[in-house]
Design a protein around this motif. Sequence first.
Motif, PDB file in Angstrom:
ATOM      1  N   PHE A 245      95.641  59.296  68.827  1.00 48.81           N
ATOM      2  CA  PHE A 245      94.671  58.309  69.299  1.00 48.81           C
ATOM      3  C   PHE A 245      94.564  58.395  70.820  1.00 48.81           C
ATOM      4  O   PHE A 245      95.575  58.488  71.521  1.00 48.81           O
ATOM      5  CB  PHE A 245      95.112  56.889  68.903  1.00 48.81           C
ATOM      6  N   GLU A 246      93.342  58.364  71.319  1.00 49.34           N
ATOM      7  CA  GLU A 246      93.136  58.259  72.763  1.00 49.34           C
ATOM      8  C   GLU A 246      92.054  57.230  73.033  1.00 49.34           C
ATOM      9  O   GLU A 246      91.061  57.159  72.303  1.00 49.34           O
ATOM     10  CB  GLU A 246      92.682  59.601  73.355  1.00 49.34           C
ATOM     11  N   CYS A 247      92.252  56.464  74.077  1.00 50.27           N
ATOM     12  CA  CYS A 247      91.263  55.478  74.511  1.00 50.27           C
ATOM     13  C   CYS A 247      90.429  56.117  75.622  1.00 50.27           C
ATOM     14  O   CYS A 247      90.974  56.525  76.654  1.00 50.27           O
ATOM     15  CB  CYS A 247      91.981  54.231  75.025  1.00 50.27           C
ATOM     16  N   ALA A 248      89.122  56.196  75.404  1.00 53.45           N
ATOM     17  CA  ALA A 248      88.258  56.820  76.418  1.00 53.45           C
ATOM     18  C   ALA A 248      88.375  56.099  77.757  1.00 53.45           C
ATOM     19  O   ALA A 248      88.176  56.697  78.813  1.00 53.45           O
ATOM     20  CB  ALA A 248      86.812  56.821  75.946  1.00 53.45           C
ATOM     21  N   GLY A 249      88.718  54.815  77.715  1.00 48.87           N
ATOM     22  CA  GLY A 249      88.849  54.057  78.953  1.00 48.87           C
ATOM     23  C   GLY A 249      89.927  54.611  79.875  1.00 48.87           C
ATOM     24  O   GLY A 249      89.889  54.386  81.085  1.00 48.87           O
ATOM     25  N   CYS A 266      83.905  50.515  78.565  1.00 53.42           N
ATOM     26  CA  CYS A 266      84.007  50.498  77.105  1.00 53.42           C
ATOM     27  C   CYS A 266      82.864  49.679  76.519  1.00 53.42           C
ATOM     28  O   CYS A 266      82.706  48.506  76.860  1.00 53.42           O
ATOM     29  CB  CYS A 266      85.338  49.876  76.693  1.00 53.42           C
ATOM     30  N   LEU A 268      82.582  48.343  73.612  1.00 55.52           N
ATOM     31  CA  LEU A 268      83.016  47.209  72.787  1.00 55.52           C
ATOM     32  C   LEU A 268      83.323  45.976  73.630  1.00 55.52           C
ATOM     33  O   LEU A 268      83.471  44.878  73.106  1.00 55.52           O
ATOM     34  CB  LEU A 268      84.257  47.564  71.955  1.00 55.52           C
ATOM     35  N   PHE A 296      92.952  48.629  77.836  1.00 55.85           N
ATOM     36  CA  PHE A 296      93.045  50.067  77.542  1.00 55.85           C
ATOM     37  C   PHE A 296      94.496  50.555  77.542  1.00 55.85           C
ATOM     38  O   PHE A 296      94.830  51.529  76.884  1.00 55.85           O
ATOM     39  CB  PHE A 296      92.262  50.897  78.580  1.00 55.85           C
ATOM     40  N   CYS A 304      92.516  51.457  68.446  1.00 58.74           N
ATOM     41  CA  CYS A 304      91.670  50.794  69.451  1.00 58.74           C
ATOM     42  C   CYS A 304      91.977  49.299  69.554  1.00 58.74           C
ATOM     43  O   CYS A 304      91.844  48.555  68.570  1.00 58.74           O
ATOM     44  CB  CYS A 304      90.205  51.012  69.094  1.00 58.74           C
ATOM     45  N   MET A 306      90.339  46.991  71.339  1.00 62.56           N
ATOM     46  CA  MET A 306      89.150  46.135  71.257  1.00 62.56           C
ATOM     47  C   MET A 306      88.696  45.962  69.812  1.00 62.56           C
ATOM     48  O   MET A 306      88.224  44.902  69.416  1.00 62.56           O
ATOM     49  CB  MET A 306      88.017  46.701  72.119  1.00 62.56           C
ATOM     50  N   CYS A 329      88.747  55.563  68.959  1.00 62.27           N
ATOM     51  CA  CYS A 329      87.859  55.073  70.013  1.00 62.27           C
ATOM     52  C   CYS A 329      86.417  55.209  69.528  1.00 62.27           C
ATOM     53  O   CYS A 329      86.040  56.234  68.948  1.00 62.27           O
ATOM     54  CB  CYS A 329      88.065  55.897  71.280  1.00 62.27           C
ATOM     55  N   CYS A 330      85.608  54.200  69.777  1.00 62.75           N
ATOM     56  CA  CYS A 330      84.219  54.253  69.285  1.00 62.75           C
ATOM     57  C   CYS A 330      83.433  55.377  69.951  1.00 62.75           C
ATOM     58  O   CYS A 330      82.350  55.738  69.500  1.00 62.75           O
ATOM     59  CB  CYS A 330      83.521  52.911  69.491  1.00 62.75           C
TER      60      CYS A 330
HETATM   61  S1  SF4 Z   1      86.430  51.511  72.049  1.00 64.14           S
HETATM   62 FE1  SF4 Z   1      88.637  51.064  72.063  1.00 64.14          FE
HETATM   63  S2  SF4 Z   1      89.601  53.023  72.411  1.00 64.14           S
HETATM   64 FE2  SF4 Z   1      87.422  53.237  73.056  1.00 64.14          FE
HETATM   65  S3  SF4 Z   1      87.320  52.741  75.241  1.00 64.14           S
HETATM   66 FE3  SF4 Z   1      87.028  50.838  74.115  1.00 64.14          FE
HETATM   67  S4  SF4 Z   1      89.080  49.915  73.930  1.00 64.14           S
HETATM   68 FE4  SF4 Z   1      89.355  52.085  74.442  1.00 64.14          FE
END
Ligand code: SF4
Length: 339
Positions: A245-249, A266, A268, A296, A304, A306, A329-330
Amino acid sequence: MTRTRTVAFSKNSTNLFFHILTQCNLKCRHCYINPAQHGQNTLPLSTIKAWLEAFAKNSNSKNLIFLGGEPTLHPELAAAVTHARGLGFGSITIDTNGYLFGDILSKVTPAAVDYFSFSLDGATRDTNDRIRGKGSYDTCLAGIRRAIDAGFATSLIYTVSRSNIHELEMMAPLLDNLGVTRFFIQVIGLRGKSALAAGDSQSPESPQVSRSQWLATVPGIARMIAERGLIVTYPKVFLNPAEKFECAGTVADNYFVFPNGRVYRCPLCEDFPVHSLCFAENQLAPTAKLNEQDFFQLDIPEGCVMNKLIQPHNISYNEQGAPEYKIACCLLKEEISGG
Ligand code: SF4
Ligand code: SF4
């Protein structure tokens, strides 16, 4: 033969999603624009230029997406495109509902705009217009044909919900007929108006499809459409426990800019005042903590953070209380090309 790849997050490219106004001629059922959080103003060209300049530095590759509301309602969109091109943005996309206001196709060129990206949420007039409004299906299809006739590359965005997943397969012949080259499948997020209808994904009021329905439908249809020669992109959504899992943030360079000056990392987070950056007098500055950056950093077994906060019904747990899968991550996408 098709080729599927997970589009890895990149630190070497910047994706700038620039909402230059929130005004729109449509009232789509799932519209994520939230005027209380995003403002109701139309940015003057001078401000658009200044904000583009703030992002034009220190990036190897810059992808710019003009959004609204409906961005073609902005009287200076063509001038904004010209300025962005001059600043070296590598790719420029205009997202549109297809109405193409202001005779935009005659004011920009295919050399300046890489893609016009059209939103359609049904393969039939009935389904699309129930979601997006009467007349929007015919207008969108006519807009796509006009853009292609004028030499522009086009893509189409289909936001999957309970109301239209049954027509996703029927998009294949329509896409062939139109001549669109890229197809983006989105998952409906619980933002803006959709958040009002939120709740348990098993409840008839929820616009979201279940995990089993998503997995049984979307990847297979995406592959089938890619086999016809399109590039098809859809969000990964679910990760097996073993997948990373990686958070784009924390690992990517995405910015979601709104006309009230808020800049999120983000999507979301966009319904909440937790943006990590803000424009003040055309200078981009970090906001005070707590903000989205603090979310994040949190490492949770569900993936994720969020999603866990605003869409917790998307996760199911085993008897030991551990999540059966992670929510990606979305912004993590699968891209299929071939055909
Ligand atoms: S959707 Fe979730 S994983 Fe993606 S940037 Fe936002 S908080 Fe991080
Ligand atoms: S076209 Fe886009 S901005 Fe306009 S109402 Fe529909 S979803 Fe909202």
